[in-house]
Scaffold this motif. Structure first.
Motif, short mmCIF file in Angstrom:
data_model
loop_
_atom_site.label_atom_id
_atom_site.label_comp_id
_atom_site.label_asym_id
_atom_site.label_seq_id
_atom_site.Cartn_x
_atom_site.Cartn_y
_atom_site.Cartn_z
N GLU A 49 0.86 -1.18 0.00
CA GLU A 49 0.00 0.00 0.00
C GLU A 49 0.89 1.23 0.00
OE1 GLU A 49 -3.47 2.26 2.63
OE2 GLU A 49 -2.81 0.25 3.17
N LEU A 50 0.62 2.16 -0.91
CA LEU A 50 1.44 3.36 -1.05
C LEU A 50 0.70 4.57 -0.50
CD1 LEU A 50 2.77 2.86 -4.70
CD2 LEU A 50 3.68 1.95 -2.57
N SER A 51 1.47 5.51 0.01
CA SER A 51 0.91 6.77 0.50
C SER A 51 2.00 7.84 0.38
CB SER A 51 0.44 6.63 1.96
OG SER A 51 1.53 6.28 2.80
N HIS A 52 1.62 9.07 0.70
CA HIS A 52 2.57 10.18 0.67
C HIS A 52 2.40 10.98 1.95
CE1 HIS A 52 4.73 13.79 -0.69
NE2 HIS A 52 5.29 13.01 -1.60
N ASN A 53 3.47 11.18 2.69
CA ASN A 53 3.38 11.84 4.00
C ASN A 53 3.65 13.34 3.94
OD1 ASN A 53 6.14 11.99 3.61
ND2 ASN A 53 6.70 10.88 5.47
N GLY A 54 3.61 13.90 2.73
CA GLY A 54 3.89 15.31 2.56
C GLY A 54 5.33 15.59 2.16
N THR A 55 6.20 14.61 2.39
CA THR A 55 7.61 14.76 2.04
C THR A 55 8.07 13.69 1.05
OG1 THR A 55 8.08 15.70 4.21
CG2 THR A 55 9.96 14.87 2.97
N ARG A 56 7.62 12.46 1.26
CA ARG A 56 8.07 11.35 0.44
C ARG A 56 6.97 10.30 0.32
NH1 ARG A 56 12.69 8.96 1.34
NH2 ARG A 56 11.88 6.97 0.66
N PHE A 57 7.14 9.43 -0.68
CA PHE A 57 6.24 8.29 -0.83
C PHE A 57 6.62 7.21 0.18
CE2 PHE A 57 5.70 10.27 -4.98
CZ PHE A 57 4.32 10.14 -5.18
N ILE A 58 5.60 6.52 0.67
CA ILE A 58 5.77 5.47 1.67
C ILE A 58 5.14 4.18 1.14
CG2 ILE A 58 5.28 4.78 4.04
CD1 ILE A 58 7.08 7.23 3.79
N ALA A 59 5.78 3.05 1.40
CA ALA A 59 5.22 1.74 1.04
C ALA A 59 5.11 0.88 2.29
CB ALA A 59 6.10 1.04 0.01
N GLU A 60 3.94 0.26 2.48
CA GLU A 60 3.73 -0.68 3.57
C GLU A 60 3.29 -2.02 2.99
OE1 GLU A 60 2.15 1.05 7.51
OE2 GLU A 60 1.09 2.14 5.94
N ASN A 133 10.22 7.90 10.27
CA ASN A 133 10.01 9.31 10.55
C ASN A 133 8.60 9.77 10.23
OD1 ASN A 133 12.71 9.68 11.31
ND2 ASN A 133 13.33 9.85 9.16
N ILE A 134 7.70 8.82 9.92
CA ILE A 134 6.32 9.17 9.60
C ILE A 134 5.67 9.81 10.82
CG2 ILE A 134 4.07 8.22 8.99
CD1 ILE A 134 5.46 6.07 7.48
N PHE A 361 2.96 3.40 -13.87
CA PHE A 361 2.64 4.71 -13.31
C PHE A 361 1.59 4.55 -12.22
CE2 PHE A 361 4.38 6.25 -17.33
CZ PHE A 361 5.04 7.41 -16.94
N LEU A 362 1.68 5.38 -11.19
CA LEU A 362 0.57 5.46 -10.25
C LEU A 362 -0.64 5.97 -11.02
CD1 LEU A 362 2.04 6.92 -6.93
CD2 LEU A 362 1.44 4.56 -7.47
N PRO A 363 -1.76 5.24 -11.00
CA PRO A 363 -2.91 5.63 -11.82
C PRO A 363 -3.60 6.88 -11.30
CG PRO A 363 -3.45 3.73 -10.45
CD PRO A 363 -1.99 4.00 -10.24
N VAL A 364 -4.28 7.56 -12.21
CA VAL A 364 -5.08 8.72 -11.84
C VAL A 364 -6.56 8.47 -12.09
CG1 VAL A 364 -3.23 10.38 -12.22
CG2 VAL A 364 -4.72 9.75 -14.13
N ARG A 365 -6.89 7.33 -12.70
CA ARG A 365 -8.28 6.99 -13.00
C ARG A 365 -8.66 5.63 -12.46
NH1 ARG A 365 -9.05 8.89 -19.35
NH2 ARG A 365 -8.60 11.10 -19.04
N GLY A 366 -7.88 5.09 -11.56
CA GLY A 366 -8.13 3.75 -11.06
C GLY A 366 -9.14 3.70 -9.94
N TYR A 367 -9.18 2.55 -9.25
CA TYR A 367 -10.12 2.31 -8.17
C TYR A 367 -9.62 2.95 -6.88
CZ TYR A 367 -12.40 -0.31 -4.42
OH TYR A 367 -13.07 -0.67 -3.28
N GLY A 368 -10.49 3.68 -6.21
CA GLY A 368 -10.15 4.28 -4.92
C GLY A 368 -9.56 5.66 -5.06
N PRO A 369 -9.39 6.36 -3.92
CA PRO A 369 -8.84 7.72 -3.94
C PRO A 369 -7.38 7.72 -4.39
CG PRO A 369 -9.02 6.92 -1.69
CD PRO A 369 -9.70 5.91 -2.55
N ALA A 370 -7.03 8.71 -5.22
CA ALA A 370 -5.66 8.82 -5.69
C ALA A 370 -4.76 9.38 -4.59
CB ALA A 370 -5.60 9.72 -6.92
N ILE A 371 -3.47 9.11 -4.69
CA ILE A 371 -2.50 9.60 -3.71
C ILE A 371 -2.24 11.07 -4.00
CG2 ILE A 371 -0.14 9.39 -2.87
CD1 ILE A 371 -0.24 6.45 -3.60
N THR A 372 -2.34 11.90 -2.98
CA THR A 372 -2.05 13.32 -3.11
C THR A 372 -0.57 13.56 -2.83
OG1 THR A 372 -4.28 13.90 -2.40
CG2 THR A 372 -2.61 15.63 -2.29
N SER A 373 0.11 14.14 -3.80
CA SER A 373 1.54 14.42 -3.62
C SER A 373 1.87 15.71 -4.35
CB SER A 373 2.39 13.26 -4.16
OG SER A 373 2.32 13.21 -5.56
#
Length: 424
Positions: A49-60, A133-134, A361-373
C-alpha cells in the motif's frame, strides 16, 4: 532535470522481481522469484500500500503469497464490479487467482497479523528505514478507520505454450474483462475467454517467440510483437489476418527489433488512441541506443521517434495517456517522456543496480482515492535487484514563483510611476 531527493527505494523484497501491476490507486503487486532450483529464494507475490506523507512516498507491506516452486515471470490484473482477478505466467501454464478485497479495521491491521491463503503469516510492516520518521498521526487516528485488505486464492490453470521447451512470455487481460491473450515461445497468440479460460482461437502471424501483447483502450485492437521484428495489430474478437503489419522504422537506418508495446488513450478523446513501442538495435557493435516510438492507433502511421542513450527493457503508459516511462537494460536507469511530443522530462540515472524489469505509473483513473503528492506524475520501477522504487516528476512551471512576484511588483511600480508622471 535532476530527480527529486525524496524519491528512490520504496521496498526491498527477498526475491528477484519480474512483473509489476497496480491493483488500486494506492496498491501495487510485485512478483518474481528464484525458480524451481533449490536456492532457498522464494517465488511469489507481495502487495504494498502506497501513501505520501507530505515529504516522500511510503510503502507498507499488505500481504505476501508464495507460489511454491513456480516463479512468476509475467502477470495481468482485472478489476470489475468488485471482482478482481490475477493471471500469472508460471512456466508453460497460466495460473488464475481470485483476489478478494475487503475492508478491515485499520487499528487491527496495525496491531495484529493476517494470514495469506497459503498459510503464511505476515505482519504488516513498513519497508524502508526512512519510514520511521512518519508522523504519529497514523497511530492516533480514529479506530473506526477502514483499510483495504487482500486475499489471493488460486483457481484454474491452463497450458498456454506448446513448444518443445514451453514458456509463457506474456499475458494480457482485455479492459472489459471478457478475454485474455497469451504468447510464448511457440510464436502463437492465443485468445481465451475470461475468467473461464477456455481457448477461443489462435492467431498465426509471427514466426518467432512472442515478446509482448496489449489491448487497445476500447478493446477494439490487440497488438503483438515478436522476435521476428514485426508488430501485428489484430481486430479483437475475430479470427482473421492482422489488419496492420508494422516494422520498426529507425531514424538512423540500422535494423531494430521491437521489445515492448503499449496502447495509450489520447487526452480528451476517449475513443482515440496511440500505440507506443520500444526497440533495440540488432547490431552488437558500437553504442547501443534504444528507440521509443509512437504510432497512430488506427492506421499505424509513425508519429514520433526518440533515441535513448542505451538499450531499453521496459515500457509503461499512464492511464490518462499523458506520460510514457521507459527503463534501460544496462545502467538500470528510468526516464519519463511527454506522450504527445516524446520530449524527455525526467531522467533518473542508475535507479537500479541491474536492468529494469517492470514499470507502472501510479494511476489517476483507477479504483479508490488517488494519492495526493507534490508531483505531476509518479513512476514505479522494479528490477532483479529485488527493489521497488518510485520516481516522481515535479510540477513543471515556466517561471518560478519568486520571479513571478518580482515581475508583478515591477509592473505595479512602473504603472504607478507612469501615472504620477502623467498627472493621472
Amino acid at each position: 532535470m535532476s530527480p527529486n531527493r525524496c524519491d528512490g527505494l520504496l521496498a526491498r523484497v527477498d526475491f528477484p522481481l519480474y512483473t509489476l501491476q497496480t491493483l488500486t490507486n494506492r496498491h501495487v503487486i510485485v512478483a518474481g522469484g528464484g525458480g524451481a532450483a533449490a536456492t532457498g529464494v522464494a517465488n511469489g507475490f507481495e502487495i504494498f500500500e502506497l501513501s505520501h506523507n507530505g515529504t516522500r512516498f511510503i510503502a507498507e507491506e499488505v500481504m505476501r503469497h508464495e507460489t511454491g516452486p513456480n516463479v512468476v515471470m509475467n502477470c495481468s490484473v482485472m478489476s470489475n464490479q468488485n471482482k478482481t482477478y490475477l493471471t500469472a505466467g508460471q512456466e508453460s501454464h497460466c495460473q488464475l487467482y481470485k483476489v478478494n478485497i475487503r475492508m478491515v479495521d485499520a487499528a487491527e491491521m496495525r496491531r495484529g497479523s493476517f494470514r495469506a491463503e497459503n498459510g503464511l503469516v505476515r505482519r504488516r510492516r513498513r519497508t524502508v528505514s526512512e519510514n520511521d520518521n512518519i508522523s504519529k498521526k497514523d497511530s492516533n487516528s480514529n479506530t473506526t478507520e477502514k483499510r483495504i485488505s487482500f486475499e489471493i486464492r488460486p483457481s484454474d490453470s491452463v497450458q498456454t505454450d506448446f513448444s518443445s521447451d514451453p514458456l509463457q512470455r506474456v499475458v494480457r487481460i482485455s479492459h472489459n474483462g471478457k478475454q485474455m491473450a497469451t504468447g510464448g515461445i511457440d510464436g502463437k497468440v492465443r485468445v481465451w475467454s475470461f475468467p473461464k479460460m477456455e481457448l477461443l482461437y489462435e492467431l498465426d502471424g509471427h514466426t518467432k517467440e512472442i515478446d509482448d501483447l496489449d489491448y487497445s483502450p476500447c478493446d477494439s485492437s490487440l497488438v503483438s510483437i515478436a522476435k521476428d521484428g514485426l508488430a501485428l495489430v489484430w481486430g479483437a474478437g475475430a479470427r482473421a489476418p492482422p489488419r496492420l503489419r508494422i516494422a520498426c522504422a529507425p531514424p538512423n537506418g540500422n535494423k531494430y527489433l521491437f521489445r515492448r508495446c503499449r496502447f495509450g488513450i489520447i487526452e480528451e478523446q476517449a475513443d482515440s488512441f496511440r500505440m507506443f513501442t520500444i526497440a533495440n538495435p540488432l547490431s552488437r557493435s558500437g553504442r547501443q541506443r534504444g528507440l521509443l516510438q509512437s504510432w497512430a492507433g488506427q492506421d499505424g502511421t509513425l508519429l514520433r521517434s526518440a533515441l535513448a542513450t542505451e538499450s531499453l527493457s521496459a515500457l509503461a503508459v499512464r492511464d490518462d495517456g499523458r506520460f510514457v516511462g521507459v527503463g534501460t537494460m544496462f545502467s538500470g536507469s528510468v526516464d519519463i517522456y511527454i506522450a504527445f511530443s516524446l520530449q524527455r522530462v525526467l531522467h533518473v540515472g542508475h535507479a537500479h543496480r541491474m536492468f529494469v524489469t517492470g514499470l507502472a505509473f501510479l494511476p489517476v483513473r483507477g479504483y479508490g482515492p488517488a494519492i495526493t503528492s507534490r508531483s505531476e506524475a509518479a513512476l514505479l520501477s522494479i528490477s532483479v535487484d529485488n527493489c521497488l522504487c518510485v520516481h516522481s516528476l515535479p510540477h513543471r512551471s515556466t517561471v518560478p514563483a519568486w520571479v513571478a512576484i518580482l515581475l508583478i511588483i515591477f509592473v505595479l511600480f512602473c504603472t504607478f510611476t507612469l501615472c504620477s508622471y502623467m498627472g493621472i
